[in-house]
Enzyme design. Sequence first.
Site, PDB file in Angstrom:
ATOM      1  N   HIS A   1       4.713  19.336   8.106  1.00 31.97           N
ATOM      2  CA  HIS A   1       4.353  20.396   7.158  1.00 31.97           C
ATOM      3  C   HIS A   1       5.405  20.448   6.057  1.00 31.97           C
ATOM      4  O   HIS A   1       5.579  19.487   5.309  1.00 31.97           O
ATOM      5  CB  HIS A   1       4.215  21.724   7.909  1.00 31.97           C
ATOM      6  CG  HIS A   1       3.547  22.818   7.118  1.00 31.97           C
ATOM      7  ND1 HIS A   1       2.858  22.595   5.948  1.00 31.97           N
ATOM      8  CD2 HIS A   1       3.452  24.158   7.340  1.00 31.97           C
ATOM      9  CE1 HIS A   1       2.368  23.725   5.492  1.00 31.97           C
ATOM     10  NE2 HIS A   1       2.728  24.712   6.311  1.00 31.97           N
TER      11      HIS A   1
ATOM     12  N   SER B   1       1.743  27.052   8.201  1.00 31.38           N
ATOM     13  CA  SER B   1       2.510  28.247   7.840  1.00 31.38           C
ATOM     14  C   SER B   1       1.607  29.433   7.526  1.00 31.38           C
ATOM     15  O   SER B   1       1.880  30.569   7.946  1.00 31.38           O
ATOM     16  CB  SER B   1       3.445  27.957   6.663  1.00 31.38           C
ATOM     17  OG  SER B   1       2.727  27.481   5.546  1.00 31.38           O
TER      18      SER B   1
ATOM     19  N   HIS C   1      -4.067  13.911   2.345  1.00 30.43           N
ATOM     20  CA  HIS C   1      -4.089  15.365   2.491  1.00 30.43           C
ATOM     21  C   HIS C   1      -5.255  15.714   3.394  1.00 30.43           C
ATOM     22  O   HIS C   1      -6.344  15.146   3.276  1.00 30.43           O
ATOM     23  CB  HIS C   1      -4.245  16.038   1.120  1.00 30.43           C
ATOM     24  CG  HIS C   1      -3.991  17.511   1.140  1.00 30.43           C
ATOM     25  ND1 HIS C   1      -4.915  18.404   1.604  1.00 30.43           N
ATOM     26  CD2 HIS C   1      -2.898  18.237   0.761  1.00 30.43           C
ATOM     27  CE1 HIS C   1      -4.417  19.631   1.504  1.00 30.43           C
ATOM     28  NE2 HIS C   1      -3.199  19.556   0.995  1.00 30.43           N
TER      29      HIS C   1
ATOM     30  N   ARG D   1      -1.220  20.072  -7.643  1.00 26.47           N
ATOM     31  CA  ARG D   1       0.190  20.452  -7.669  1.00 26.47           C
ATOM     32  C   ARG D   1       1.065  19.239  -7.981  1.00 26.47           C
ATOM     33  O   ARG D   1       2.119  19.361  -8.612  1.00 26.47           O
ATOM     34  CB  ARG D   1       0.581  21.092  -6.337  1.00 26.47           C
ATOM     35  CG  ARG D   1      -0.191  22.379  -6.032  1.00 26.47           C
ATOM     36  CD  ARG D   1       0.021  22.840  -4.616  1.00 26.47           C
ATOM     37  NE  ARG D   1      -0.458  21.852  -3.659  1.00 26.47           N
ATOM     38  CZ  ARG D   1      -0.299  21.946  -2.332  1.00 26.47           C
ATOM     39  NH1 ARG D   1       0.329  22.980  -1.806  1.00 26.47           N
ATOM     40  NH2 ARG D   1      -0.771  21.011  -1.539  1.00 26.47           N
TER      41      ARG D   1
ATOM     42  N   ASP E   1       3.973  16.942  -1.937  1.00 31.50           N
ATOM     43  CA  ASP E   1       5.285  16.494  -1.473  1.00 31.50           C
ATOM     44  C   ASP E   1       5.743  15.200  -2.141  1.00 31.50           C
ATOM     45  O   ASP E   1       6.934  14.857  -2.078  1.00 31.50           O
ATOM     46  CB  ASP E   1       5.266  16.281   0.049  1.00 31.50           C
ATOM     47  CG  ASP E   1       5.002  17.562   0.808  1.00 31.50           C
ATOM     48  OD1 ASP E   1       5.608  18.585   0.445  1.00 31.50           O
ATOM     49  OD2 ASP E   1       4.200  17.547   1.756  1.00 31.50           O
TER      50      ASP E   1
END
Length: 347
Positions: free
Chosen positions: A181, A151, A230, A239, A285
Site C-alpha cells: 500500500h 487505509s 492498479h 495522479r 507511486d
Amino acid sequence: MWLLLTGDVPTKAQCDSLTEELHSRAKLPSHVENMIRSFPEGMHPMTQLSSAVLALQTDSVFAEAYRNGTPKSMYWEHTLEDLLTLTARLPEVAALIYRCTFKDSKVASYDSSLDYSANFCRMLGYDSAGFDELMRLYLVIHSDHEGGNVSAHATHLVGSALSDSYYSLSAGLNGLAGPLHGLANQEVLRWILEVQEYFKKEGKEVTHDTIRDFAWMTLESGKVIPGYGHAVLRKTDPRYTAQRAFALKNLPDDELFKIVGTIYEVVPDVLKEHGKAKNPWPNVDSHSGILLVHYGMTEYDYYTVLFGVSRALGVLSQLFWDRALGFPLERPKSVTPEWLADYCSKN
C-alpha cells in the site's frame, strides 16, 4: 478538504476560513510532543505517526460526548470536531517525527500566516516556493480514494464500531504502512535508483532501448516492475499525470525524471507483451519519490508519513459521512471450512 466534506468546490473566502479554523486548532498537547521526542532511535516513522495519533486521542470530542450519552443524530457534529482538530495537528506531529528522526530535532515555530502546506514545509525545514507547491499537489492527490483500498477501508471498518477519529485513523495508517500500500512509493524509488546505478556502472545512456532491456531483465528474473498496475484503474493514474505535469514544468532536466519519463514511454508496451499485467499503466507511486528527492528529501522511510498526512484528509472526511449517514457496524461474512470445500468443488 472542503470539497470532500461538502461536495462543493470552495470559494476563496471559504478556503481562507477553513485555513484559519485549522490554525486555531493546531497547538499540540505537551504530552504528545514529549512522547515523540522520547521515542527510541530507529523506530520507524510510521510507527511514530500511528502512536502519536493515538496519543492525541486524549482530546477526542466524540469519545467524551458518547460517554455523556449524546444522541445518534449528533454523532456527525462530534466527528467533525475531531476531524478538524486532528487534521490541524498532523503537520506538526509529522514535522516533529521528521526533525527528531533525521535532523537536529529542532522544529520551526508554527506560522499561521502561511497556508496549511507552506507552514508544514517550514516545520519540516524546507523553504522554497517549489517545494511548497509540490506539497500542495502531494497532499491533494494522495488524500481521497475509493473505499476499497486498505487505509480507507481500515479507517471505515474501525470507525463502524463507533471508535473515534483518532482510533480509526491510526488503524488506517497501520494499513498504509504495508509494502503493498503506502510503502510502495519507496519500492518504486529504490527500483528507479537501481536503474540509475546500473546504467552508470555499465556506462549506458538512458534510451528507450536500454530501458526496454532493463525492464525485460527485471521481469525475467521473476520480479515485478514497481509502480505499474492498479487494482481499480485500467489507464494511466491521473495522479501520475498530475505529477508528470509538475515535473515537466519545474524539473524537466532532472536526471531521475528523465529516467521516469522514459520508463513511462517504454514499460507499458513491455508489460503488454509480457501479458501478465491487467493494467500496464503507471500508478501514483511511480512518480512521487523522484519529486521529493529533487527538492532534497532523501529519507525514503519518511515518505509514507507524508502519504499519511494527506490520506487523513480523505479517510476522515469519509468517516464524517459514515456518521452523517448512520452507517451500521461492518460485519464481514463468515464461512465454515465445509462451505469453502463445497464452493471449491463446484467451481
